[in-house]
Each structure stands twice: as C-alpha cells, then as structure tokens.
Design a protein around this motif. Structure first.
Motif, mmCIF file in Angstrom:
data_model
loop_
_atom_site.group_PDB
_atom_site.id
_atom_site.type_symbol
_atom_site.label_atom_id
_atom_site.label_comp_id
_atom_site.label_asym_id
_atom_site.label_seq_id
_atom_site.Cartn_x
_atom_site.Cartn_y
_atom_site.Cartn_z
ATOM 1 N N PRO A 146 0.816 -1.217 0.000
ATOM 2 C CA PRO A 146 0.000 0.000 0.000
ATOM 3 C C PRO A 146 0.850 1.269 0.000
ATOM 4 O O PRO A 146 2.031 1.265 0.359
ATOM 5 C CB PRO A 146 -0.818 -0.121 1.287
ATOM 6 C CG PRO A 146 -0.003 -1.002 2.166
ATOM 7 C CD PRO A 146 0.698 -1.970 1.257
ATOM 8 N N GLU A 147 0.207 2.374 -0.347
ATOM 9 C CA GLU A 147 0.904 3.648 -0.478
ATOM 10 C C GLU A 147 1.512 4.113 0.843
ATOM 11 O O GLU A 147 2.616 4.648 0.865
ATOM 12 C CB GLU A 147 -0.057 4.717 -1.011
ATOM 13 C CG GLU A 147 0.619 6.059 -1.270
ATOM 14 C CD GLU A 147 -0.328 7.072 -1.879
ATOM 15 O OE1 GLU A 147 0.094 8.223 -2.094
ATOM 16 O OE2 GLU A 147 -1.495 6.717 -2.152
ATOM 17 N N TYR A 148 0.791 3.905 1.941
ATOM 18 C CA TYR A 148 1.335 4.373 3.228
ATOM 19 C C TYR A 148 2.640 3.667 3.554
ATOM 20 O O TYR A 148 3.562 4.253 4.130
ATOM 21 C CB TYR A 148 0.314 4.189 4.355
ATOM 22 C CG TYR A 148 0.138 2.771 4.847
ATOM 23 C CD1 TYR A 148 0.962 2.243 5.840
ATOM 24 C CD2 TYR A 148 -0.870 1.962 4.325
ATOM 25 C CE1 TYR A 148 0.796 0.947 6.290
ATOM 26 C CE2 TYR A 148 -1.043 0.671 4.774
ATOM 27 C CZ TYR A 148 -0.204 0.163 5.754
ATOM 28 O OH TYR A 148 -0.373 -1.127 6.194
ATOM 29 N N ARG A 149 2.760 2.364 3.186
ATOM 30 C CA ARG A 149 3.995 1.632 3.449
ATOM 31 C C ARG A 149 5.114 2.126 2.539
ATOM 32 O O ARG A 149 6.277 2.239 2.971
ATOM 33 C CB ARG A 149 3.772 0.138 3.244
ATOM 34 C CG ARG A 149 4.961 -0.705 3.694
ATOM 35 C CD ARG A 149 5.124 -0.695 5.197
ATOM 36 N NE ARG A 149 4.072 -1.464 5.850
ATOM 37 C CZ ARG A 149 3.610 -1.193 7.048
ATOM 38 N NH1 ARG A 149 4.082 -0.172 7.738
ATOM 39 N NH2 ARG A 149 2.649 -1.928 7.589
ATOM 40 N N ASN A 151 5.405 5.155 1.478
ATOM 41 C CA ASN A 151 5.836 6.405 2.096
ATOM 42 C C ASN A 151 6.833 6.130 3.220
ATOM 43 O O ASN A 151 7.875 6.796 3.327
ATOM 44 C CB ASN A 151 4.632 7.166 2.656
ATOM 45 C CG ASN A 151 3.989 8.072 1.629
ATOM 46 O OD1 ASN A 151 4.644 8.916 1.027
ATOM 47 N ND2 ASN A 151 2.697 7.903 1.416
ATOM 48 N N GLN A 152 6.529 5.158 4.073
ATOM 49 C CA GLN A 152 7.416 4.834 5.183
ATOM 50 C C GLN A 152 8.775 4.353 4.683
ATOM 51 O O GLN A 152 9.828 4.734 5.221
ATOM 52 C CB GLN A 152 6.769 3.778 6.074
ATOM 53 C CG GLN A 152 5.545 4.275 6.827
ATOM 54 C CD GLN A 152 4.800 3.162 7.540
ATOM 55 O OE1 GLN A 152 4.902 1.982 7.171
ATOM 56 N NE2 GLN A 152 4.041 3.511 8.569
ATOM 57 N N TRP A 206 6.614 -6.685 2.684
ATOM 58 C CA TRP A 206 5.823 -5.472 2.918
ATOM 59 C C TRP A 206 4.387 -5.579 2.431
ATOM 60 O O TRP A 206 3.561 -4.737 2.753
ATOM 61 C CB TRP A 206 6.504 -4.284 2.262
ATOM 62 C CG TRP A 206 7.911 -4.107 2.746
ATOM 63 C CD1 TRP A 206 9.058 -4.244 2.029
ATOM 64 C CD2 TRP A 206 8.319 -3.801 4.072
ATOM 65 N NE1 TRP A 206 10.159 -4.032 2.822
ATOM 66 C CE2 TRP A 206 9.736 -3.757 4.086
ATOM 67 C CE3 TRP A 206 7.631 -3.555 5.271
ATOM 68 C CZ2 TRP A 206 10.473 -3.482 5.229
ATOM 69 C CZ3 TRP A 206 8.368 -3.280 6.412
ATOM 70 C CH2 TRP A 206 9.767 -3.244 6.391
#
Length: 228
Positions: A146-149, A151-152, A206
């Motif tokens: 996902p996008e949030y991962r 970003n991290q 991930w």
C-alpha cells in the motif's frame, strides 16, 4: 553566478540574517549592509523581502539539482539500477550544499515559525522526487504494497541520507577519523544505503500487514515453551 555578483552577495547575507534572526526579525537594511549593496538592491533583484526569503531557501536545492541531475533512464532500465542512481544522486546533492549549518538552522526556524515558503519547496523539489522514489520502490516490492507503506520505506531511505548530512560532529566522536576517511565517503555511503534499502525492499514482506506478522510470531511462543 559570480561570487561578487550583487545577487550572490545578497543571498549569502540574507541566509545568515534569516537563519540567525528569522524572517520577521531580519531586516532588508541589515541584509544590504552585510552584503555591501545599496538599500534598493533587494527590491531591484528580488522584488521584496518574502521573495528574497524564498530565493534563499531554494538556492542550495537549485544548485545541487543542476550539479547532480538524475540520469535519463531508458524505459527498460531495471528499478534496482534506478534506485542505486537515486540514492547516489541524493547523497551527492546533500553533501554538495554549502553553508549547511545556516540552511539547517533556517529550515528549523521555518518549521517552528512557518511563513509558507516550505510549502513552495515541497511542491517544487521534494514532492516530485518523493513520488519518483516511491514509484521505483513500488516496482521492486510489487503492486500489493500500500501507499502508506511506500511512504514509510521512502522516508526511511531519506532519513539515512539526512543522518550522514547533519551528524558529522557526532560521527567524528564515535568513529576514528581514519575509518571515516576510508569508509564513510559519499560514494561508499551511497552504495551502503542502496544495498541496505534494496535488501529491506526485497525481503521485508511489505505486502503483509505488520500486525499479522507479529501475531504469527506470538502464536509460536507457547508451543516452543511446551517443548522445554
């Protein structure tokens, strides 16, 4: 731009004044006096104080991007190669910036007393490169992350680069100078960070929620204890 050019003098003086006093307390009069230019020079070359402040923020980024551009990759270039190039160029840009202490202090002042200039910097420099980095990472980890991962993961990579930019005094306290000279050059660090990040991307799992991995680990503990 020559060092004795009026705009260069104004930018250098403004960087010191803004970093020491902040945008609101710094004055055009003091900046011009420090630069050794006419009081009207700021309006002539930059328009006003706010535009000068914005130019000071952007100058180091502009110079670094011009000196160290990203390669023009062919469509078939593997994402691993593009990631290596991205890390290397990022490190070269960060290490090339002059007046690091002034710029760092100025950035910290802007975060604590925002004027809106950081938003311009983000939109013009940070966001396009952040999106590029995330797209490269997406190709490596696959479409299920996902996008949030992403970003991290991107922030983790940039965080390593920033550590070596801003923590040289601490490094010199912890690591012998001979070792720093031999193993902590920009090229060596770029290759280290690239390999570290690539390994994490390829073997981090991930696409799976971290909570599920934690629960799986916890569920294995009772059976292990029962065998003792």
């Amino acid at each position: 731009m020559a060092i004795d050019d009026p705009t260069s003098k104004i930018l250098a003086a403004a960087l010191e004044e803004f970093s020491e006093k902040g945008f609101r307390a710094a004055t055009i009069r003091d900046i011009c006096a420090k630069a050794g230019v006419n009081l009207a020079a700021v309006n002539y070359y930059f328009g006003d104080k706010k535009k000068l402040y914005s130019a000071v923020f952007k100058q180091a980024h502009l110079r670094a991007h011009e000196d160290y551009p990203l390669p023009k990759w062919a469509p078939e270039e593997p994402p691993e190669n593009r990631l290596r190039d991205f890390v290397r160029v990022s490190m070269l840009r960060m290490q090339s910036k002059t007046d690091t202490n002034f710029h760092h202090r100025l950035m910290m002042r802007e975060f604590s007393q925002p004027t809106g200039v950081v938003e311009e910097l983000v939109e013009e420099f940070f966001r396009p490169h952040h999106k590029l980095l995330m797209s490269i990472m997406q190709e490596i980890v696959g479409p299920n992350v996902p996008e949030y991962r992403l970003n991290q993961l991107a922030f983790s990579m940039i965080g390593q680069c920033l550590f070596y930019r801003f923590n040289q005094p601490v490094l010199r306290m912890l690591v012998p100078q001979e070792t720093l000279d031999e193993h902590f050059g920009t090229e060596d660090l770029a290759e280290y960070i690239y390999r570290f990040v690539l390994t994490a991307l390829e073997h981090g799992g991930w696409g799976e929620p971290l909570e599920r991995q934690t629960l799986a680990s916890d569920s294995a503990e009772p059976s292990a204890k029962g065998r003792l």
